[in-house]
Every structure is written in C-alpha cells, then in structure tokens.
Design a protein around this motif. Sequence first.
Motif, PDB file in Angstrom:
ATOM      1  N   MET A  66       0.852  -1.170   0.000  1.00 29.08           N
ATOM      2  CA  MET A  66       0.000   0.000   0.000  1.00 29.08           C
ATOM      3  C   MET A  66       0.901   1.238   0.000  1.00 29.08           C
ATOM      4  N   ASP A  67       0.588   2.171  -0.885  1.00 31.32           N
ATOM      5  CA  ASP A  67       1.436   3.362  -0.930  1.00 31.32           C
ATOM      6  C   ASP A  67       1.047   4.329   0.200  1.00 31.32           C
ATOM      7  N   ASP A  68       1.957   5.258   0.480  1.00 35.37           N
ATOM      8  CA  ASP A  68       1.776   6.169   1.611  1.00 35.37           C
ATOM      9  C   ASP A  68       0.559   7.072   1.457  1.00 35.37           C
ATOM     10  N   THR A  69       0.237   7.483   0.231  1.00 41.05           N
ATOM     11  CA  THR A  69      -0.917   8.351   0.011  1.00 41.05           C
ATOM     12  C   THR A  69      -2.204   7.643   0.406  1.00 41.05           C
ATOM     13  N   LEU A  70      -2.376   6.406  -0.031  1.00 45.02           N
ATOM     14  CA  LEU A  70      -3.565   5.636   0.342  1.00 45.02           C
ATOM     15  C   LEU A  70      -3.599   5.382   1.845  1.00 45.02           C
ATOM     16  N   ARG A  71      -2.458   5.041   2.420  1.00 47.40           N
ATOM     17  CA  ARG A  71      -2.386   4.788   3.854  1.00 47.40           C
ATOM     18  C   ARG A  71      -2.842   6.020   4.637  1.00 47.40           C
ATOM     19  N   ARG A  72      -2.369   7.201   4.239  1.00 48.76           N
ATOM     20  CA  ARG A  72      -2.744   8.437   4.934  1.00 48.76           C
ATOM     21  C   ARG A  72      -4.238   8.726   4.777  1.00 48.76           C
ATOM     22  N   LYS A  73      -4.792   8.507   3.580  1.00 51.21           N
ATOM     23  CA  LYS A  73      -6.226   8.756   3.359  1.00 51.21           C
ATOM     24  C   LYS A  73      -7.081   7.824   4.214  1.00 51.21           C
ATOM     25  N   ILE A  74      -6.711   6.561   4.264  1.00 56.29           N
ATOM     26  CA  ILE A  74      -7.451   5.602   5.094  1.00 56.29           C
ATOM     27  C   ILE A  74      -7.347   5.996   6.559  1.00 56.29           C
ATOM     28  N   GLN A  75      -6.137   6.319   7.004  1.00 53.50           N
ATOM     29  CA  GLN A  75      -5.935   6.698   8.404  1.00 53.50           C
ATOM     30  C   GLN A  75      -6.742   7.942   8.751  1.00 53.50           C
ATOM     31  N   THR A  76      -6.760   8.926   7.853  1.00 53.59           N
ATOM     32  CA  THR A  76      -7.530  10.154   8.087  1.00 53.59           C
ATOM     33  C   THR A  76      -9.011   9.854   8.248  1.00 53.59           C
ATOM     34  N   LEU A  77      -9.558   9.015   7.368  1.00 53.05           N
ATOM     35  CA  LEU A  77     -10.978   8.662   7.483  1.00 53.05           C
ATOM     36  C   LEU A  77     -11.271   7.943   8.801  1.00 53.05           C
ATOM     37  N   LEU A  78     -10.417   7.008   9.165  1.00 54.39           N
ATOM     38  CA  LEU A  78     -10.616   6.297  10.431  1.00 54.39           C
ATOM     39  C   LEU A  78     -10.553   7.254  11.619  1.00 54.39           C
ATOM     40  N   ASP A  79      -9.620   8.194  11.576  1.00 51.59           N
ATOM     41  CA  ASP A  79      -9.410   9.111  12.698  1.00 51.59           C
ATOM     42  C   ASP A  79     -10.486  10.189  12.807  1.00 51.59           C
ATOM     43  N   GLN A  80     -11.067  10.608  11.683  1.00 48.12           N
ATOM     44  CA  GLN A  80     -12.002  11.742  11.741  1.00 48.12           C
ATOM     45  C   GLN A  80     -13.438  11.331  12.038  1.00 48.12           C
ATOM     46  N   HIS A  81     -13.742  10.066  11.962  1.00 47.48           N
ATOM     47  CA  HIS A  81     -15.092   9.585  12.262  1.00 47.48           C
ATOM     48  C   HIS A  81     -15.104   8.841  13.583  1.00 47.48           C
ATOM     49  N   ARG A  82     -16.313   8.548  14.070  1.00 50.62           N
ATOM     50  CA  ARG A  82     -16.412   7.765  15.287  1.00 50.62           C
ATOM     51  C   ARG A  82     -17.613   6.825  15.287  1.00 50.62           C
ATOM     52  N   THR A  83     -18.316   6.759  14.171  1.00 50.86           N
ATOM     53  CA  THR A  83     -19.368   5.750  14.020  1.00 50.86           C
ATOM     54  C   THR A  83     -19.146   4.999  12.718  1.00 50.86           C
ATOM     55  N   MET A  84     -19.619   3.773  12.711  1.00 48.21           N
ATOM     56  CA  MET A  84     -19.521   2.936  11.522  1.00 48.21           C
ATOM     57  C   MET A  84     -20.746   2.037  11.473  1.00 48.21           C
ATOM     58  N   ARG A  85     -21.013   1.531  10.296  1.00 50.50           N
ATOM     59  CA  ARG A  85     -22.013   0.485  10.132  1.00 50.50           C
ATOM     60  C   ARG A  85     -21.243  -0.815  10.000  1.00 50.50           C
ATOM     61  N   ILE A  86     -21.646  -1.796  10.798  1.00 49.06           N
ATOM     62  CA  ILE A  86     -20.964  -3.081  10.765  1.00 49.06           C
ATOM     63  C   ILE A  86     -21.977  -4.172  10.438  1.00 49.06           C
ATOM     64  N   ALA A  87     -21.583  -5.038   9.528  1.00 51.36           N
ATOM     65  CA  ALA A  87     -22.422  -6.173   9.143  1.00 51.36           C
ATOM     66  C   ALA A  87     -21.810  -7.448   9.688  1.00 51.36           C
ATOM     67  N   THR A  88     -22.627  -8.190  10.431  1.00 49.34           N
ATOM     68  CA  THR A  88     -22.251  -9.508  10.933  1.00 49.34           C
ATOM     69  C   THR A  88     -23.209 -10.513  10.309  1.00 49.34           C
ATOM     70  N   LEU A  89     -22.910 -11.786  10.467  1.00 45.92           N
ATOM     71  CA  LEU A  89     -23.766 -12.820   9.881  1.00 45.92           C
ATOM     72  C   LEU A  89     -24.589 -13.504  10.966  1.00 45.92           C
ATOM     73  N   ARG A  90     -25.904 -13.455  10.782  1.00 49.82           N
ATOM     74  CA  ARG A  90     -26.812 -14.111  11.734  1.00 49.82           C
ATOM     75  C   ARG A  90     -26.735 -15.619  11.562  1.00 49.82           C
ATOM     76  N   ALA A  91     -27.301 -16.344  12.507  1.00 49.03           N
ATOM     77  CA  ALA A  91     -27.292 -17.805  12.470  1.00 49.03           C
ATOM     78  C   ALA A  91     -27.997 -18.350  11.228  1.00 49.03           C
ATOM     79  N   ASP A  92     -29.002 -17.609  10.729  1.00 46.24           N
ATOM     80  CA  ASP A  92     -29.721 -18.064   9.535  1.00 46.24           C
ATOM     81  C   ASP A  92     -29.012 -17.683   8.235  1.00 46.24           C
ATOM     82  N   GLY A  93     -27.808 -17.071   8.346  1.00 44.66           N
ATOM     83  CA  GLY A  93     -27.022 -16.718   7.175  1.00 44.66           C
ATOM     84  C   GLY A  93     -27.253 -15.317   6.641  1.00 44.66           C
ATOM     85  N   TRP A  94     -28.296 -14.642   7.097  1.00 48.61           N
ATOM     86  CA  TRP A  94     -28.570 -13.284   6.633  1.00 48.61           C
ATOM     87  C   TRP A  94     -27.649 -12.297   7.335  1.00 48.61           C
TER      88      TRP A  94
END
Length: 150
Positions: free
Chosen positions: A1-29
Amino acid sequence: MDDTLRRKIQTLLDQHRTMRIATLRADGWPQVTTVGYANEGFTIYFLCGPDSQKAQNISRDERVSLAIDDDPAQVMEITGLSMAARAVAVTDPAEAEKAITLVMARYPEQKAIGLPMPKPSEVRLIRLTPTVISLLDYSRGFGHTDLVTC
C-alpha cells in the motif's frame, strides 16, 4: 500500500467515530448496525452488550464488513471506506483497558455528563483487523475506489 492511500485511510478512520458493521446471523442473513468505535492505526475497537446479537453473530463467524463515511451535500464529495475484517473478542485485560480508554476518549461528552467508564466485565470488547479495505473517493471520479489488501 502506498503512503498516500495509507494516509487517506488513516484520516478517514481518525475523523469519524461511528460505523455500520455487518455480521452474519445464524440463519445466514447479514445484520447491519451502527456502532461507535475508536481505532489505533487500522485496528478498530468497539463495545457491545455481552448478549447482543452482534456478539452472538461474531462468536459464530468472525468475518464482518463495515462502512465509514459521511453525508456530504454534493454527491461528488462522497468519501469513505468499506472494510472486510476479522472480529475477535478482546480477552487480554491490558488490551481491554486500552480499548475502553480509546473508545471513551472518542466520546469526551460522555465523561462530561458523568457517564462512568464501563468495566470490561460489563461489555463485550471487539477488535477488528482489516483484511481488505476499499477507499471510496468521488472527487477522483464517480464511484472511484482504491482496493487495498492488508
């Protein structure tokens, strides 16, 4: 991964504090929920109830997907990331304390209103380790993404 992409990803992670997370239920959905998070580099921590659906889903299948972004006024200003990650419950006491401290620092207004810091025994602490990150940046063209394998 180049440094420019690394910095952009790090900036996005650092500037936010909520996310949507998807997990898998027992029925597969997939189940998507919004959670608060804190990160240390590309490692993400979040807390959930020990008996929550998320905790149950992760205990069965550690594969998760997440999205972090905002809602800009102009479509061509959309930036964000999606990530495939491995989710693991934090069991080491030192890491648990660190994770709680990181999350609470991300939400200083909670301390200001007197909300106590949760004890590791009261919550499920989850560590997310990315496997693939997709960086979305419409300023580089409609739907432009850079795919990074971790």
